[in-house]
Structure formats: C-alpha cells, structure tokens
Design an enzyme around this catalytic site. Sequence first.
Site, mmCIF file in Angstrom:
data_model
loop_
_atom_site.group_PDB
_atom_site.id
_atom_site.type_symbol
_atom_site.label_atom_id
_atom_site.label_comp_id
_atom_site.label_asym_id
_atom_site.label_seq_id
_atom_site.Cartn_x
_atom_site.Cartn_y
_atom_site.Cartn_z
ATOM 1 N N LYS A 26 0.842 -1.205 0.000
ATOM 2 C CA LYS A 26 0.000 0.000 0.000
ATOM 3 C C LYS A 26 0.875 1.251 0.000
ATOM 4 O O LYS A 26 0.648 2.181 -0.781
ATOM 5 C CB LYS A 26 -0.885 0.001 1.254
ATOM 6 C CG LYS A 26 -1.537 1.342 1.555
ATOM 7 C CD LYS A 26 -2.361 1.318 2.825
ATOM 8 C CE LYS A 26 -1.599 1.567 4.096
ATOM 9 N NZ LYS A 26 -1.223 2.971 4.357
ATOM 10 N N ASP A 120 -5.341 12.677 12.511
ATOM 11 C CA ASP A 120 -5.887 11.323 12.474
ATOM 12 C C ASP A 120 -5.524 10.603 13.758
ATOM 13 O O ASP A 120 -4.968 11.201 14.677
ATOM 14 C CB ASP A 120 -5.425 10.565 11.223
ATOM 15 C CG ASP A 120 -3.929 10.356 11.192
ATOM 16 O OD1 ASP A 120 -3.432 9.927 10.154
ATOM 17 O OD2 ASP A 120 -3.258 10.625 12.218
ATOM 18 N N ASP A 308 4.685 0.727 11.968
ATOM 19 C CA ASP A 308 3.460 0.016 11.580
ATOM 20 C C ASP A 308 3.367 -1.380 12.211
ATOM 21 O O ASP A 308 2.283 -1.961 12.260
ATOM 22 C CB ASP A 308 3.366 -0.097 10.051
ATOM 23 C CG ASP A 308 3.103 1.262 9.415
ATOM 24 O OD1 ASP A 308 2.678 2.177 10.129
ATOM 25 O OD2 ASP A 308 3.344 1.399 8.207
ATOM 26 N N VAL A 330 8.188 7.293 16.305
ATOM 27 C CA VAL A 330 7.841 7.885 15.011
ATOM 28 C C VAL A 330 6.561 8.705 15.089
ATOM 29 O O VAL A 330 6.509 9.826 14.592
ATOM 30 C CB VAL A 330 7.764 6.796 13.910
ATOM 31 C CG1 VAL A 330 7.381 7.396 12.571
ATOM 32 C CG2 VAL A 330 9.096 6.064 13.807
HETATM 33 N N1 EPU Z 1 6.346 14.680 10.180
HETATM 34 C C1 EPU Z 1 6.414 16.018 10.465
HETATM 35 N N2 EPU Z 1 6.465 16.907 9.439
HETATM 36 C C2 EPU Z 1 6.450 16.512 8.139
HETATM 37 C C3 EPU Z 1 6.367 15.141 7.851
HETATM 38 C C4 EPU Z 1 6.321 14.236 8.895
HETATM 39 O O1 EPU Z 1 6.431 16.402 11.632
HETATM 40 O O2 EPU Z 1 6.515 17.379 7.246
HETATM 41 C C5 EPU Z 1 6.321 13.724 11.288
HETATM 42 C C6 EPU Z 1 4.985 13.017 11.396
HETATM 43 O O3 EPU Z 1 4.083 13.760 12.162
HETATM 44 C C7 EPU Z 1 5.382 11.722 12.071
HETATM 45 C C8 EPU Z 1 6.786 11.452 11.537
HETATM 46 O O4 EPU Z 1 7.260 12.697 11.037
HETATM 47 O O5 EPU Z 1 5.447 11.904 13.452
HETATM 48 C C9 EPU Z 1 6.861 10.396 10.450
HETATM 49 O O6 EPU Z 1 6.042 10.758 9.369
HETATM 50 P P1 EPU Z 1 6.328 10.244 7.896
HETATM 51 O O7 EPU Z 1 6.244 11.426 6.987
HETATM 52 O O8 EPU Z 1 7.582 9.430 7.873
HETATM 53 O O9 EPU Z 1 5.107 9.269 7.658
HETATM 54 P P2 EPU Z 1 4.001 9.355 6.536
HETATM 55 O O10 EPU Z 1 4.617 9.561 5.211
HETATM 56 O O11 EPU Z 1 2.901 10.253 6.970
HETATM 57 C C10 EPU Z 1 4.150 6.791 6.018
HETATM 58 C C11 EPU Z 1 3.195 5.642 5.953
HETATM 59 C C12 EPU Z 1 2.739 5.258 7.351
HETATM 60 C C13 EPU Z 1 3.967 4.885 8.146
HETATM 61 C C14 EPU Z 1 4.968 6.047 8.148
HETATM 62 C C15 EPU Z 1 6.269 5.737 8.849
HETATM 63 C C16 EPU Z 1 2.128 5.963 3.842
HETATM 64 C C17 EPU Z 1 0.880 6.239 3.096
HETATM 65 N N3 EPU Z 1 2.045 6.001 5.158
HETATM 66 O O12 EPU Z 1 3.434 7.864 6.609
HETATM 67 O O13 EPU Z 1 1.910 4.121 7.214
HETATM 68 O O14 EPU Z 1 3.579 4.563 9.463
HETATM 69 O O15 EPU Z 1 5.278 6.403 6.789
HETATM 70 O O16 EPU Z 1 6.882 4.623 8.302
HETATM 71 O O17 EPU Z 1 3.155 5.682 3.247
HETATM 72 C C18 EPU Z 1 0.083 2.698 7.654
HETATM 73 O O18 EPU Z 1 0.349 2.114 6.610
HETATM 74 O O19 EPU Z 1 -0.778 2.267 8.466
HETATM 75 C C19 EPU Z 1 0.778 3.942 7.964
HETATM 76 C C20 EPU Z 1 0.374 4.782 8.917
#
Ligand code: EPU
Length: 428
Positions: A26, A120, A308, A330
């Site tokens: 996904k 969320d 995850d 995270v």
């Molecule tokens: N964060 C910030 N600022 C930003 C971006 C991120 O503060 O500009 C923080 C977030 O709040 C969080 C941390 O950094 O605390 C990590 O966020 P990240 O951007 O790495 O995660 P994401 O891209 O929002 C993806 C996956 C998540 C997975 C995380 C970490 C997708 C669609 N989602 O989220 O997957 O947990 O990376 O590996 O790729 C899931 O599949 O159930 C899921 C939540």
Amino acid sequence: MSGATDHFLVRGGARLSGAVRVSGAKNSVLKLMAASLLAEGTTVLGNVPRILDVAVMGEVLRRLGCEVVREGSSVRITVPERPGHEADYDLVRRIRASIAVLGPLVARCGEAKVALPGGDAIGSRGLDMHVAGLVKLGATVDSEHGYLIARAPRLSGAAVWLDFPSVGATENLLMAATLAKGTTVIDNAAREPEIVDLCQMLVQMGALIDGVGSSTLTVEGVETLSPVQHETVPDRIVAGTWAVAAVMTRGAVTVLGSRPEHLDMPLEKLTQAGATVTVVDDGFHVEMDRRPSAVDVVTLPYPGFATDFQPLFLGLNTIAEGTSMITENVFESRWMFVDELVRLGAEVRTDGHHAVVRGREQLSGAPVTAHDIRAGAGLVLAGLVADGVTEVGDVHHIDRGYAGFVDTLVALGADVQRISVAEPDWLD
Ligand code: EPU
C-alpha cells in the site's frame, strides 16, 4: 463502498496454518500512482493490492483528469497532457497519502492545490518538511481555506536537509525534483523499501537519481519523463502481520510473494520471542510451538523497527511470558488502541513514548473498535488468542490496507466472520 458499520466476529482458539500470498505494498503503490502524474501517457502498475486506499487514490487521479482502470492485479493510469491541479478535502481526508500528488503536480503543472488532511488517530502528522522542501526548490506555498497551494513556473534544484527522515516528505520532494531545473540533494532522506521502489520507477521513467537506498538522494532534473510499466514491491507490513499471527496462535504459516530481507528486524524479534523463521523460495516460513517470550521493541525509521508493526507486537506481548517495553519514536500518539486491548484483558500502561506490557496467559473476548489500519489488524490478532468472541468494529480501517483480510484468516483456519450490509463494491 464498505460501510463504517461493518465489523468482524473473531472466535479465538484456532492455530493458524497454511500458506498466504501477499501483494504489492500500500505504502508504495499509492506513491507510484501519484508518480504517474509526472508523465503524459499510460503507466501500468502491477501487483496492486485490492484495498480501499488504492480505490480512493484512483478517484483522486480521476478528478485530476486521469483515466484509471483496474485490469486484474494491474492498474492502468492514463495521464492527460494537462492534468488538473486540485485534490479536494472530501478525498484527502479519507486518504492522507493523497498529499503525495503535491510534488508531482507542482513540478508538472506549475501549480498544485491540495486539501490539508487534518488530524488522524495516530498523531498530528505535520507537513512542515514537505512545505519547507518545496520552498527550497523555489515554490511559493500558501495555506488558504484549508488548502495548501504550491506554485512555481519551474522548480529549481536545491540542497534540502530533512529534520527527520519523513517517508512522505522524501517522496514528495523526490518526485518534485525529478522535473526541477538542476540538481537537488535530499539529505537525511527516508530509505524504506517503498522509497527504493518509487526511485526505481522514477529511474525507469527517465529520472536521474543517485544514492537510491541511501539517506542522501541526488536528483538531476530532466525536462520530461515517460510512462512505464512497473511492479509494486511486496507489502512487508502485511507479510509481517501474517507472521505475527502465526506466532501468537502457535501456528505454522508460509508467507509467499514477500521479501524477507525487508523484514529483518521484525523476523529477528519473532525469533527472540521463540519462533522458528526459515527463508523459503519466494518468501519465508514461521513456526511456533509455545507461548511467546516477551520482546522489547523501539520504533525507528527504516532499517529500524517499523512503527506500523508496533501495534502488532504490542498485541503479541499481551499474551507473552514476561514483561516488555515498547517505545514509539515515530508517531506521537499511536497508543489509542491500547485502551481497546485493555478491554480484552491486556495489562498495558503507557507513559509518553513508552508502553509497558505485562504478558497474560490469555485474553478475554469483548467488543472493541479499530481506530487505524494496523491497530485494527492488531485487535483481530488479539481476538484470535482471546477466550470467546471478540467483535471488532469500524473495520473499514482494516479494508484500507489489507486485501481479503477475513478470507486469508479463514483460509489459515481462523474462525472469523465479516458482518456487513453489503460487499464493498471496490472489490470488483
Ligand atoms: N512529520 C512532520 N512533518 C512533516 C512530515 C512528517 O512532523 O513534514 C512527522 C509526522 O508527524 C510523524 C513522523 O514525522 O510523526 C513520520 O512521518 P512520515 O512522513 O515518515 O510518515 P508518513 O509519510 O505520513 C508513512 C506511511 C505510514 C507509516 C509512516 C512511517 C504511507 C501512506 N504512510 O506515513 O503508514 O507509518 O510512513 O513509516 O506511506 C500505515 O500504513 O498504516 C501507515 C500509517
């Protein structure tokens, strides 16, 4: 579309055994779909999971003027010469990952207007690094009426240093940089297997990317990219879910179509818990013949232990022998489902980033609610080892990330039923 009222009835006690096959990830395919916007023409993605999030992302692309057609396990996306540039709140609030269209749209169209996803169940999940990175690449980014609006006639390469290796920010900036003028260096980049998959697709499309798989990505911008055919990397989180299920139920499960090298940490933890893990052709086999031993886990960006998996391992520890400490680094509030586990008799206390779990011989079935994908899956697994019936509500969260969750469990011998008004039409 699957209704929010659907729930699963789980009768605990079965030992899972058999083989399952996982499909594409996904967290990769949603970004590959967004990346298709970078090139005019028809991109074909293979190994695409039949999950709700893919259907919603398809709708995001349709509203941008693309034609999106599922053909078996593939999705064919035809991108017009001039795609639209707006992703509205109605869709973005259902699938945060739609923020991934921001980078490609501003790079390709010079403008992108994407609704802010809002909070969320697993934390505030800011977008500051996405925005700061795009500004570094020369975009102006404004927040107006609940939308992020990014504009740049042509992005220009720059050095970007991420405060944290954010998966989403790395992906957005990477995609934007492919069509920028000049060289972009993304430092402290995330290096999850899904990012490597995205890089490989972008390179196939004609992007010039150096350092794939490392925390420094160097992108030499090009004028145009071409559509491609690309197979999605297997879903390591789904594969790991079946592995944890095997261990919790003292079962024996072979997970096919997966890449065990992407699961080094969780499989090592399962071994520490007492399981036997064997790499087989096209996947791995997990076997367990006793109550698991408690294992500590600390979540970190890849190659660290994936956040995850945290709810799944927390669930495993609730029935393990001994006490464990789970540290979540995270996401700030990924403990919501702990209260649900407590309803099943689990002994868990949380404090800030930590949860202490005292293992019990058995949980006791009760009605519980899924708050997000992984927590939902974790609750079903807990129900498999609970006495009596566990009713898991709001399973649309599980549908977002797991294809045929109930069917797979039933094929492995579990007693699980979906109680629904109608079958979700996105499964067709
Ligand atoms: N964060 C910030 N600022 C930003 C971006 C991120 O503060 O500009 C923080 C977030 O709040 C969080 C941390 O950094 O605390 C990590 O966020 P990240 O951007 O790495 O995660 P994401 O891209 O929002 C993806 C996956 C998540 C997975 C995380 C970490 C997708 C669609 N989602 O989220 O997957 O947990 O990376 O590996 O790729 C899931 O599949 O159930 C899921 C939540």
